[in-house]
Design an enzyme around this catalytic site. Structure first.
Site, PDB file in Angstrom:
ATOM      1  N   SER A  89       0.830  -1.201   0.000  1.00 30.42           N
ATOM      2  CA  SER A  89       0.000   0.000   0.000  1.00 30.42           C
ATOM      3  C   SER A  89       0.868   1.257   0.000  1.00 30.42           C
ATOM      4  CB  SER A  89      -0.922   0.010   1.228  1.00 30.42           C
ATOM      5  OG  SER A  89      -1.636   1.224   1.320  1.00 30.42           O
TER       6      SER A  89
ATOM      7  N   TRP B 164       2.215   1.630  -3.408  1.00 29.96           N
ATOM      8  CA  TRP B 164       1.169   2.094  -4.335  1.00 29.96           C
ATOM      9  C   TRP B 164       1.110   3.609  -4.355  1.00 29.96           C
ATOM     10  CZ3 TRP B 164      -3.118   5.162  -3.726  1.00 29.96           C
ATOM     11  CH2 TRP B 164      -4.051   5.169  -4.768  1.00 29.96           C
ATOM     12  N   HIS B 165       1.310   4.226  -3.187  1.00 28.40           N
ATOM     13  CA  HIS B 165       1.200   5.676  -3.106  1.00 28.40           C
ATOM     14  C   HIS B 165       2.346   6.386  -3.818  1.00 28.40           C
ATOM     15  CE1 HIS B 165      -1.825   4.834   0.006  1.00 28.40           C
ATOM     16  NE2 HIS B 165      -2.263   6.060  -0.232  1.00 28.40           N
ATOM     17  N   GLY B 166       3.505   5.796  -3.859  1.00 29.42           N
ATOM     18  CA  GLY B 166       4.600   6.477  -4.534  1.00 29.42           C
ATOM     19  C   GLY B 166       5.880   5.672  -4.511  1.00 29.42           C
TER      20      GLY B 166
ATOM     21  N   PHE C  79      -0.669  10.535  -7.436  1.00 24.65           N
ATOM     22  CA  PHE C  79      -0.608   9.087  -7.345  1.00 24.65           C
ATOM     23  C   PHE C  79      -1.343   8.400  -8.505  1.00 24.65           C
ATOM     24  CE2 PHE C  79      -0.743  10.404  -2.730  1.00 24.65           C
ATOM     25  CZ  PHE C  79       0.627  10.480  -2.642  1.00 24.65           C
TER      26      PHE C  79
END
Length: 444
Positions: A279, A282-284, A444
């Site tokens: 997770s 996923w954000h960066g 994102f």
């Protein structure tokens, strides 16, 4: 992040791949179904890997290789707008078709609309095909209650974004962009950290509200993405209320397929750790996001271990819930430091300012620069008033929604216009119209 017209071709290619993959998965059996699903996932994750993660991994490989060896070249590309969101939405379609929970969409235009539906294309909510696809087949006529409710969602979202989030950024940005500066003491840095927690909530949930409202004006219903996360009394409750479309996506398509909580405690703890680290990624593509995800995995594991082994049993009293809310907010705010900081070094510099004597020793000078640098109290007073307005309106709306059975009808009719009138007044007084700030999650 950027919008580049040629990138539409890439999005179109993945739409074509997933459209036919869904049809072939439904029409096939045995290993062929799995093969088509894998090809679809590879196509989507491949685009995401190239545009979002290639340079991150290459940078780290080059660092490990050292300066005396030939480096792997970096790609000079920009991140397409909303890539992570519509990629995950596309993958949920083929996975649900594979699982037999969704029939393959025959109409190519409607499937393309499912991926590119403009209200939630850029920053969610990340929809499921079961919720939204059938709505594109239905006829939608003008519906006055839906239009009014949708405009109400849009206005509330813009209020949170322009009145609260953008104004808070005026105080958060100077401190986080200049970590370790002798101008900012511990108290100012702590305030900026707490303010960023509120800023990112109002910014992201504000966009979700605008997306939900825009869709509702046109007659479409999108899923709820936030449910007052900062009233959560523990981290697990926080994640059941924060970015719901993403947290449930990871639950359904990663956590449960990995075994969930069905294979013993150690496996459950491992699965939770993996989910939160992914997770974060996923954000960066930055170590700061990985650390942010790892911190939340530690916080969640602490809550789970405490419950599984009954280490702490507290009575269900108001003061216990209040303490849980404050503790949860503090932990979440601490993790936000890594999320907001531009580098790991900057994050630790912020932490160092808060938790060391030097940070407190310069507090008075930092306070003077932050609050009194112009001799004008209007900026801080405006932000304080904005926060109070958000709190009062939030409480008022909760009372209306959850106590309407106990309030007289006349009282309800009187309270809503008063609240909305106050919102209009404060929007005109305190919204930032002259400073354009994009939504945080657009990156994102």
């Amino acid at each position: 992040m950027a919008f580049i017209p040629i990138y539409i071709v890439i999005l179109g290619a993945t739409i074509v791949v997933d459209y036919f993959a869904g049809l072939w998965i439904e029409q096939s059996s045995g290993q062929k179904r799995r093969l088509f699903l894998i090809l679809s996932l590879i196509a989507n994750l491949g685009v995401l890997a190239v545009f979002k993660y290639y340079n991150f991994f290459v940078d780290n490989i080059n660092f490990l290789i050292g300066p005396n060896h030939r480096h792997v070249p970096l790609l000079q590309i920009l991140l397409p707008v909303g890539l992570s969101f519509h990629t995950f939405q596309a993958m949920s379609y083929t996975i649900e078709v594979y699982r037999g929970n969704q029939k393959a969409e025959r109409h190519f235009g409607i499937y393309a609309l499912y991926v590119m539906f403009f209200p939630q294309l850029v920053a969610g909510p990340i929809e499921r095909p079961q919720n939204i696809l059938h709505q594109f087949h239905e006829k939608h006529r003008f519906n006055y209650p839906d239009v009014v409710d949708g405009l109400r969602w849009i206005y509330w979202g813009l209020f949170k974004k322009m009145v609260v989030a953008d104004r808070l950024s005026m105080y958060v940005d100077p401190i986080f962009d200049n970590p370790g500066s002798s101008q900012y003491g511990a108290l100012a840095t702590m305030a900026a950290t707490a303010f960023f927690s509120i800023q990112i909530y109002c910014d992201f949930s504000g966009y979700s509200d605008v997306a939900i409202g825009t869709a509702k004006v046109m007659g479409f219903k999108l899923m709820e993405n936030f449910r007052r996360p900062y009233i959560a009394t523990n981290i697990q409750m926080f994640w059941s209320r924060w970015h719901i479309s993403l947290s449930t996506w990871f639950r359904d398509y990663l956590y449960i397929p990995m075994g969930g909580n069905r294979k013993g405690l150690l496996r459950k703890y491992f699965n939770v750790t993996v989910v939160f680290i992914i997770s974060g990624l996923w954000h960066g593509a930055n170590w700061t996001y990985l650390i942010w995800g790892a911190l939340h995995s530690v916080f969640n594991l602490g809550t789970m271990i405490s419950r599984d082994f009954k280490l702490i049993q507290l009575p269900n009293r108001w003061w216990v819930n209040l303490l849980g809310m404050l503790t949860t907010f503090s932990l979440v705010s601490f993790a936000w430091i890594f999320f907001r900081a531009s580098s790991v070094a900057n994050a630790f510099s912020i932490i160092d300012t808060i938790f060391t004597w030097q940070g407190w020793a310069i507090e008075w000078e930092g306070f003077r620069y932050w609050i009194l640098r112009t001799g004008d109290f209007k900026p801080p007073l405006r932000i304080i008033v904005s926060l109070l307005v958000l709190l009062v309106l939030g409480i008022g709306d909760l009372l209306i929604e959850y106590r309407k059975n106990y309030l007289p009808t006349a009282g309800l009719r009187m309270m809503r216009p008063v609240l909305y009138s106050l919102m209009v007044i404060f929007f005109l007084l305190f919204a930032l119209f002259d400073t354009a700030k994009q939504f945080i999650y657009f990156q994102f």
